[in-house]
Design a protein around this motif. Structure first.
Motif, PDB file in Angstrom:
ATOM      1  N   LEU A  11       0.768  -1.312  -0.096  1.00 57.98           N
ATOM      2  CA  LEU A  11      -0.141  -0.139  -0.006  1.00 57.98           C
ATOM      3  C   LEU A  11       0.773   1.226  -0.098  1.00 57.98           C
ATOM      4  CD1 LEU A  11      -2.835  -0.969   2.456  1.00 57.98           C
ATOM      5  CD2 LEU A  11      -3.276  -0.836  -0.059  1.00 57.98           C
ATOM      6  N   ALA A  12       2.068   1.259   0.843  1.00 59.02           N
ATOM      7  CA  ALA A  12       3.049   2.336   0.833  1.00 59.02           C
ATOM      8  C   ALA A  12       3.356   2.692  -0.913  1.00 59.02           C
ATOM      9  CB  ALA A  12       4.005   1.938   1.713  1.00 59.02           C
ATOM     10  N   MET A  13       3.841   1.492  -1.407  1.00 59.93           N
ATOM     11  CA  MET A  13       4.392   1.665  -2.726  1.00 59.93           C
ATOM     12  C   MET A  13       3.235   2.261  -3.647  1.00 59.93           C
ATOM     13  SD  MET A  13       7.665   0.880  -2.702  1.00 59.93           S
ATOM     14  CE  MET A  13       8.085   0.363  -4.034  1.00 59.93           C
ATOM     15  N   VAL A  14       2.300   1.775  -3.403  1.00 58.07           N
ATOM     16  CA  VAL A  14       0.887   2.304  -4.430  1.00 58.07           C
ATOM     17  C   VAL A  14       1.036   3.829  -4.094  1.00 58.07           C
ATOM     18  CG1 VAL A  14      -1.498   2.119  -4.844  1.00 58.07           C
ATOM     19  CG2 VAL A  14      -0.235   0.074  -4.770  1.00 58.07           C
ATOM     20  N   MET A  15       0.704   4.276  -2.723  1.00 52.44           N
ATOM     21  CA  MET A  15       0.524   5.610  -2.641  1.00 52.44           C
ATOM     22  C   MET A  15       1.720   6.501  -3.066  1.00 52.44           C
ATOM     23  SD  MET A  15      -1.179   5.084   1.127  1.00 52.44           S
ATOM     24  CE  MET A  15      -0.999   6.786   1.482  1.00 52.44           C
ATOM     25  N   LEU A  16       2.847   6.080  -3.043  1.00 51.51           N
ATOM     26  CA  LEU A  16       4.213   6.683  -3.257  1.00 51.51           C
ATOM     27  C   LEU A  16       4.083   6.967  -4.812  1.00 51.51           C
ATOM     28  CD1 LEU A  16       6.919   7.930  -2.677  1.00 51.51           C
ATOM     29  CD2 LEU A  16       7.989   5.596  -3.134  1.00 51.51           C
ATOM     30  N   GLY A  17       3.641   5.709  -5.496  1.00 50.61           N
ATOM     31  CA  GLY A  17       3.732   5.880  -7.166  1.00 50.61           C
ATOM     32  C   GLY A  17       2.608   6.929  -7.501  1.00 50.61           C
ATOM     33  N   MET A  18       1.583   6.835  -6.970  1.00 53.13           N
ATOM     34  CA  MET A  18       0.542   7.662  -7.386  1.00 53.13           C
ATOM     35  C   MET A  18       0.954   9.046  -6.992  1.00 53.13           C
ATOM     36  SD  MET A  18      -3.225   5.848  -6.408  1.00 53.13           S
ATOM     37  CE  MET A  18      -3.507   6.503  -4.787  1.00 53.13           C
ATOM     38  N   SER A  19       1.497   9.261  -5.937  1.00 53.40           N
ATOM     39  CA  SER A  19       1.799  10.673  -5.535  1.00 53.40           C
ATOM     40  C   SER A  19       2.874  11.246  -6.545  1.00 53.40           C
ATOM     41  CB  SER A  19       2.240  10.670  -4.263  1.00 53.40           C
ATOM     42  OG  SER A  19       3.636  10.020  -4.013  1.00 53.40           O
ATOM     43  N   VAL A  20       3.970  10.250  -6.851  1.00 53.44           N
ATOM     44  CA  VAL A  20       5.012  10.712  -7.709  1.00 53.44           C
ATOM     45  C   VAL A  20       4.463  10.856  -9.304  1.00 53.44           C
ATOM     46  CG1 VAL A  20       7.068   9.742  -8.968  1.00 53.44           C
ATOM     47  CG2 VAL A  20       6.792   9.637  -6.507  1.00 53.44           C
ATOM     48  N   GLY A  21       3.189   9.953  -9.626  1.00 55.98           N
ATOM     49  CA  GLY A  21       2.593  10.395 -10.802  1.00 55.98           C
ATOM     50  C   GLY A  21       2.080  11.802 -10.822  1.00 55.98           C
ATOM     51  N   VAL A  22       1.370  12.190  -9.957  1.00 58.42           N
ATOM     52  CA  VAL A  22       0.907  13.383  -9.826  1.00 58.42           C
ATOM     53  C   VAL A  22       1.763  14.466 -10.122  1.00 58.42           C
ATOM     54  CG1 VAL A  22      -0.613  15.098  -8.467  1.00 58.42           C
ATOM     55  CG2 VAL A  22      -1.211  12.603  -8.611  1.00 58.42           C
ATOM     56  N   ILE A  23       2.987  14.501  -9.224  1.00 53.78           N
ATOM     57  CA  ILE A  23       3.981  15.436  -9.275  1.00 53.78           C
ATOM     58  C   ILE A  23       4.662  15.347 -10.572  1.00 53.78           C
ATOM     59  CG2 ILE A  23       6.486  15.775  -8.635  1.00 53.78           C
ATOM     60  CD1 ILE A  23       5.344  14.716  -5.662  1.00 53.78           C
ATOM     61  N   PHE A  24       4.963  14.529 -11.296  1.00 52.58           N
ATOM     62  CA  PHE A  24       5.521  14.485 -12.684  1.00 52.58           C
ATOM     63  C   PHE A  24       4.607  14.814 -13.724  1.00 52.58           C
ATOM     64  CE2 PHE A  24       9.066  11.889 -10.804  1.00 52.58           C
ATOM     65  CZ  PHE A  24       9.929  12.816 -10.699  1.00 52.58           C
TER      66      PHE A  24
END
Length: 78
Positions: A11-24
């Motif tokens: 779950l932490a990896m999924v949340m990190l991936g989504m947040s990085v996607g929004v940033i980029f």
């Protein structure tokens, strides 16, 4: 305990991936067309400028005194 740790990490990896996607993607996070946009007296959504249904059941709920106070407070803050 190992199952909990694995689930937490996934779950932490999924949340990190989504947040990085929004940033980029360089897009701002915005609200939906429902919710508080549908209960105000506005004719259009504040987010996407679509017309709001005047017969929305949310408008009926907002006729209570508690809801009127909430709307007044929102207008003062805006």
């Amino acid at each position: 305990m190992a199952t909990f740790a694995l689930t937490f990490m996934v779950l932490a990896m999924v949340m990190l991936g989504m947040s990085v996607g929004v940033i980029f993607m360089n897009k701002r996070i915005k609200g939906s067309c429902g919710g508080l946009n549908a209960i105000g007296d506005a004719d259009q959504c504040l987010v996407c400028n679509k017309e709001i249904d005047p017969n929305s059941p949310l408008r009926e709920r907002m006729k209570c005194p508690r809801a009127k106070k909430m709307l007044e407070q929102m207008e003062r803050e805006a």
